[in-house]
Design a protein around this motif. Structure first.
Motif, PDB file in Angstrom:
ATOM      1  N   GLN A  69       0.811  -1.199   0.000  1.00  0.00           N
ATOM      2  CA  GLN A  69       0.000   0.000   0.000  1.00  0.00           C
ATOM      3  C   GLN A  69       0.850   1.258   0.000  1.00  0.00           C
ATOM      4  N   GLY A  70       0.291   2.299  -0.511  1.00  0.00           N
ATOM      5  CA  GLY A  70       0.932   3.591  -0.406  1.00  0.00           C
ATOM      6  C   GLY A  70       0.437   4.297   0.834  1.00  0.00           C
ATOM      7  N   ALA A  71       1.000   5.449   1.118  1.00  0.00           N
ATOM      8  CA  ALA A  71       0.599   6.193   2.307  1.00  0.00           C
ATOM      9  C   ALA A  71      -0.737   6.862   2.050  1.00  0.00           C
ATOM     10  N   MET A  72      -1.750   6.467   2.802  1.00  0.00           N
ATOM     11  CA  MET A  72      -3.085   7.044   2.690  1.00  0.00           C
ATOM     12  C   MET A  72      -3.473   7.553   4.069  1.00  0.00           C
ATOM     13  N   GLY A  73      -3.277   8.820   4.310  1.00  0.00           N
ATOM     14  CA  GLY A  73      -3.546   9.350   5.635  1.00  0.00           C
ATOM     15  C   GLY A  73      -2.359   9.096   6.542  1.00  0.00           C
ATOM     16  N   SER A  74      -2.447   9.578   7.761  1.00  0.00           N
ATOM     17  CA  SER A  74      -1.337   9.433   8.693  1.00  0.00           C
ATOM     18  C   SER A  74      -1.832   9.046  10.074  1.00  0.00           C
ATOM     19  N   PRO A  75      -2.311   7.796  10.243  1.00  0.00           N
ATOM     20  CA  PRO A  75      -2.717   7.371  11.576  1.00  0.00           C
ATOM     21  C   PRO A  75      -1.517   7.341  12.515  1.00  0.00           C
ATOM     22  N   THR A  76      -1.779   7.430  13.805  1.00  0.00           N
ATOM     23  CA  THR A  76      -0.701   7.433  14.784  1.00  0.00           C
ATOM     24  C   THR A  76       0.002   6.086  14.781  1.00  0.00           C
ATOM     25  N   PRO A  77       1.309   6.041  14.535  1.00  0.00           N
ATOM     26  CA  PRO A  77       2.015   4.761  14.488  1.00  0.00           C
ATOM     27  C   PRO A  77       2.179   4.174  15.879  1.00  0.00           C
ATOM     28  N   HIS A  78       2.192   2.837  15.937  1.00  0.00           N
ATOM     29  CA  HIS A  78       2.464   2.200  17.221  1.00  0.00           C
ATOM     30  C   HIS A  78       3.962   1.950  17.330  1.00  0.00           C
ATOM     31  N   PRO A  79       4.510   1.880  18.548  1.00  0.00           N
ATOM     32  CA  PRO A  79       5.942   1.623  18.703  1.00  0.00           C
ATOM     33  C   PRO A  79       6.310   0.267  18.114  1.00  0.00           C
ATOM     34  N   ILE A  80       7.489   0.168  17.553  1.00  0.00           N
ATOM     35  CA  ILE A  80       7.947  -1.081  16.968  1.00  0.00           C
ATOM     36  C   ILE A  80       8.513  -1.964  18.071  1.00  0.00           C
ATOM     37  N   SER A  81       7.990  -3.166  18.199  1.00  0.00           N
ATOM     38  CA  SER A  81       8.462  -4.091  19.221  1.00  0.00           C
ATOM     39  C   SER A  81       9.704  -4.822  18.731  1.00  0.00           C
ATOM     40  N   GLU A  82      10.421  -5.443  19.682  1.00  0.00           N
ATOM     41  CA  GLU A  82      11.591  -6.236  19.313  1.00  0.00           C
ATOM     42  C   GLU A  82      11.186  -7.390  18.401  1.00  0.00           C
ATOM     43  N   ALA A  83      10.012  -7.971  18.656  1.00  0.00           N
ATOM     44  CA  ALA A  83       9.546  -9.083  17.826  1.00  0.00           C
ATOM     45  C   ALA A  83       9.320  -8.634  16.389  1.00  0.00           C
ATOM     46  N   HIS A 115       6.111 -18.358  19.081  1.00  0.00           N
ATOM     47  CA  HIS A 115       5.487 -17.040  18.959  1.00  0.00           C
ATOM     48  C   HIS A 115       4.129 -17.022  19.658  1.00  0.00           C
ATOM     49  N   GLY A 116       3.954 -16.037  20.536  1.00  0.00           N
ATOM     50  CA  GLY A 116       2.668 -15.857  21.200  1.00  0.00           C
ATOM     51  C   GLY A 116       2.639 -16.268  22.653  1.00  0.00           C
ATOM     52  N   ILE A 117       3.568 -17.134  23.089  1.00  0.00           N
ATOM     53  CA  ILE A 117       3.455 -17.617  24.471  1.00  0.00           C
ATOM     54  C   ILE A 117       3.918 -16.568  25.480  1.00  0.00           C
ATOM     55  N   SER A 118       4.687 -15.580  25.025  1.00  0.00           N
ATOM     56  CA  SER A 118       5.102 -14.477  25.887  1.00  0.00           C
ATOM     57  C   SER A 118       5.623 -13.363  24.994  1.00  0.00           C
ATOM     58  N   SER A 119       5.919 -12.213  25.609  1.00  0.00           N
ATOM     59  CA  SER A 119       6.455 -11.102  24.822  1.00  0.00           C
ATOM     60  C   SER A 119       7.867 -11.391  24.338  1.00  0.00           C
ATOM     61  N   LEU A 120       8.586 -12.244  25.067  1.00  0.00           N
ATOM     62  CA  LEU A 120       9.929 -12.668  24.669  1.00  0.00           C
ATOM     63  C   LEU A 120       9.992 -14.192  24.743  1.00  0.00           C
ATOM     64  N   PRO A 121       9.425 -14.874  23.767  1.00  0.00           N
ATOM     65  CA  PRO A 121       9.388 -16.341  23.821  1.00  0.00           C
ATOM     66  C   PRO A 121      10.778 -16.945  23.703  1.00  0.00           C
ATOM     67  N   PRO A 122      10.962 -18.153  24.230  1.00  0.00           N
ATOM     68  CA  PRO A 122      12.279 -18.797  24.158  1.00  0.00           C
ATOM     69  C   PRO A 122      12.602 -19.252  22.743  1.00  0.00           C
ATOM     70  N   LYS A 123      13.864 -19.583  22.530  1.00  0.00           N
ATOM     71  CA  LYS A 123      14.305 -20.079  21.230  1.00  0.00           C
ATOM     72  C   LYS A 123      14.243 -21.603  21.199  1.00  0.00           C
ATOM     73  N   LEU A 124      13.625 -22.115  20.155  1.00  0.00           N
ATOM     74  CA  LEU A 124      13.601 -23.556  19.938  1.00  0.00           C
ATOM     75  C   LEU A 124      14.995 -24.031  19.531  1.00  0.00           C
ATOM     76  N   ILE A 125      15.400 -25.181  20.090  1.00  0.00           N
ATOM     77  CA  ILE A 125      16.654 -25.804  19.662  1.00  0.00           C
ATOM     78  C   ILE A 125      16.363 -26.980  18.736  1.00  0.00           C
ATOM     79  N   TRP A 126      15.422 -27.825  19.155  1.00  0.00           N
ATOM     80  CA  TRP A 126      15.095 -29.018  18.376  1.00  0.00           C
ATOM     81  C   TRP A 126      13.775 -29.574  18.872  1.00  0.00           C
ATOM     82  N   ARG A 127      13.050 -30.265  17.998  1.00  0.00           N
ATOM     83  CA  ARG A 127      11.817 -30.944  18.394  1.00  0.00           C
ATOM     84  C   ARG A 127      11.725 -32.259  17.633  1.00  0.00           C
TER      85      ARG A 127
END
Length: 272
Positions: A69-83, A115-127
């Protein structure tokens, strides 16, 4: 954005080029400008992966637009999370979306399997079900909100509950025998919510945390058959073993699945 710039790295561009692209300058949202300046100030950490496409994605996502999309209007941006920053980097890096030797799991799956289980979910090693249950790779331009989100739930009224007090010490002994620095051993089930689909409940997972940067996917993969055999000895053949990086300070009971009796005995959590 000029297609010729899509794959160019931010650190390789001049300040004037960044201004012309709308990534720097007086009219640029402060959080976008701060992000670009942070990348330029620390090229060794972020410079190799952050491209113009990455910043353009963040810029449009913060405005509630799709990347097309192109810029259509200027809604207030939300802060960018680490995720969101991590997602924009990995989802636009072909090497992160595939398994690159000597790794056994893609960098994208490592970071977004939980993704989703917490704001900083752990890293998978193997399953143990990595061959039969592939992790979906997002199409270019897919928003982070479209990625399947997991919720960690307790384990109730399964065959494993009845034998866990016997099985857990044997699994811990197997882990210790291989020299792993185990943080936690517990059972869990994950519900997965995905846009346009019904929420699903996954299998029972034997969830093992090891100290970060102390082992490899190869090592835990080779240790997994012993754990599956311990479970099979008790006729538990449908559980999955998952290893992740984590320093667990305190364990609490996981919440029951909605609608389940929360007085049912959950699986014991054990610190190694």
């Amino acid at each position: 954005m000029d297609p010729a710039y899509r794959t160019k790295k931010i650190v390789d561009l001049s300040e004037q080029e960044l201004i012309d692209l709308g990534f720097l300058g007086d009219d640029v949202a402060p959080h976008i400008k701060t992000f670009v300046e942070k990348v330029r100030a620390n090229p060794a950490h972020l410079g190799s992966t952050v491209t113009c496409l990455t910043v353009d994605y963040l810029k449009r996502s913060s405005l509630g637009q799709s990347p097309q999309q192109g810029a259509m209007g200027s809604p207030t941006p939300h802060p960018i999370s680490e995720a969101e920053i991590l997602y924009s980097q990995l989802s636009n890096d072909p090497d992160a979306l595939t398994v690159v030797s000597p790794n056994l799991v893609s960098k994208f799956e490592q970071n977004f399997w939980y993704h989703g289980i917490s704001s900083l979910p752990p890293k998978l090693i193997w399953r143990s079900d990595i061959e039969t249950n592939p992790f979906p790779i997002p199409a270019p331009g897919t928003s982070l909100s479209k990625i399947p989100a997991k919720t960690a739930l307790g384990v109730f009224r399964t065959p494993l509950n009845a034998v866990w007090s016997d099985v857990a010490p044997r699994i811990l002994a197997s882990i210790k025998a291989r020299g792993f620095k185990c943080s936690a051993l517990q059972t869990v089930r994950f519900s997965t919510a995905e846009e346009g689909k019904e929420e699903t409940l996954g299998p029972v997972v034997v969830w093992i945390a090891v100290h970060p940067n102390t082992t490899s996917a190869w090592a835990v993969r080779d240790a997994t058959p012993d754990i599956l055999q311990i479970l099979a000895d008790e006729q538990i053949t449908d559980a999955v073993v998952e290893w992740y990086e984590g320093m667990v300070q305190r364990l609490v009971d996981l919440p029951p699945r909605r609608g389940e009796d929360n007085t049912s005995p959950g699986s014991a959590s054990t610190l190694a």
